[in-house]
Motif scaffolding. Sequence first.
Motif, PDB file in Angstrom:
ATOM      1  N   GLN A 157       0.829  -1.201   0.000  1.00 37.06           N
ATOM      2  CA  GLN A 157       0.000   0.000   0.000  1.00 37.06           C
ATOM      3  C   GLN A 157       0.866   1.255   0.000  1.00 37.06           C
ATOM      4  O   GLN A 157       1.945   1.290   0.579  1.00 37.06           O
TER       5      GLN A 157
ATOM      6  N   PHE B  81       1.277   5.301   0.963  1.00 41.30           N
ATOM      7  CA  PHE B  81       0.852   6.338   1.895  1.00 41.30           C
ATOM      8  C   PHE B  81       1.570   7.629   1.502  1.00 41.30           C
ATOM      9  O   PHE B  81       2.798   7.685   1.514  1.00 41.30           O
TER      10      PHE B  81
ATOM     11  N   GLU C  53      -0.381  12.388   4.375  1.00 41.54           N
ATOM     12  CA  GLU C  53      -1.121  11.436   5.211  1.00 41.54           C
ATOM     13  C   GLU C  53      -0.259  11.002   6.406  1.00 41.54           C
ATOM     14  O   GLU C  53      -0.741  10.908   7.539  1.00 41.54           O
ATOM     15  N   LEU C  54       1.016  10.753   6.169  1.00 41.32           N
ATOM     16  CA  LEU C  54       1.926  10.320   7.231  1.00 41.32           C
ATOM     17  C   LEU C  54       2.210  11.463   8.207  1.00 41.32           C
ATOM     18  O   LEU C  54       2.224  11.264   9.420  1.00 41.32           O
TER      19      LEU C  54
ATOM     20  N   LEU D 293       1.945   1.258  10.520  1.00 38.76           N
ATOM     21  CA  LEU D 293       0.879   1.195   9.520  1.00 38.76           C
ATOM     22  C   LEU D 293       0.447  -0.241   9.267  1.00 38.76           C
ATOM     23  O   LEU D 293       1.290  -1.098   9.020  1.00 38.76           O
TER      24      LEU D 293
ATOM     25  N   TRP E  91      -3.175  -2.519   7.641  1.00 38.30           N
ATOM     26  CA  TRP E  91      -4.499  -2.459   7.038  1.00 38.30           C
ATOM     27  C   TRP E  91      -5.070  -3.851   6.804  1.00 38.30           C
ATOM     28  O   TRP E  91      -6.250  -3.992   6.593  1.00 38.30           O
TER      29      TRP E  91
END
Length: 179
Positions: free
Chosen positions: A116, A118, A122-123, A133, A135
């Motif tokens: 994924q 990022f 966002e971070l 992280l 998911w």
Amino acid sequence: MTVMETNGRAGVVLPDNVLFEAGRAGEGIRKRLLEGFNFHTLLRLPTGIWYSPGVKANVLFFDKRPASRDVQTKALWVYGYRTNIHKTLKTKRLSKGDFDEFVQCYRDRKETERFQKFDYQELAARDKLNLDLFWLKDDSLEDIENIPEPDVLAAEIVENLEAALDQFRSVARELNASQ
């Protein structure tokens, strides 16, 4: 990080707490990696691959760029090779083939179930730049049916202890031979 030459590349194995430690040092390392380097890939390794039970580690891949006021990391790609992966030191060891999918994802830079992207914004918005992280749904936490039987768990514990003893014996032999 300080000894890298400009345009140098690195892959570093670090313990899990570097990704989320709340103290000033951990947050400072994450900020420096994201802002001063192109921290482009994070490989989350499975537990059970080190001599110390429960140790969680990651491989951080980053490049050093010429000094700039601009943030160097535009996006961080994370490969979740921990969730629902069960490895041990003796019977279910990691092998080169276990990383084939990661290598392909690393090259292609296309999102998959385990890989994924990022974005930096966002971070940066995460509390204390927390990079823990994940998911993927951990099947063992959701489904009691996936928990191994007690005899299997006991056998894995024995296996890990035996592997640790083997490694300590090897170190002791090397130390005795060098004296």
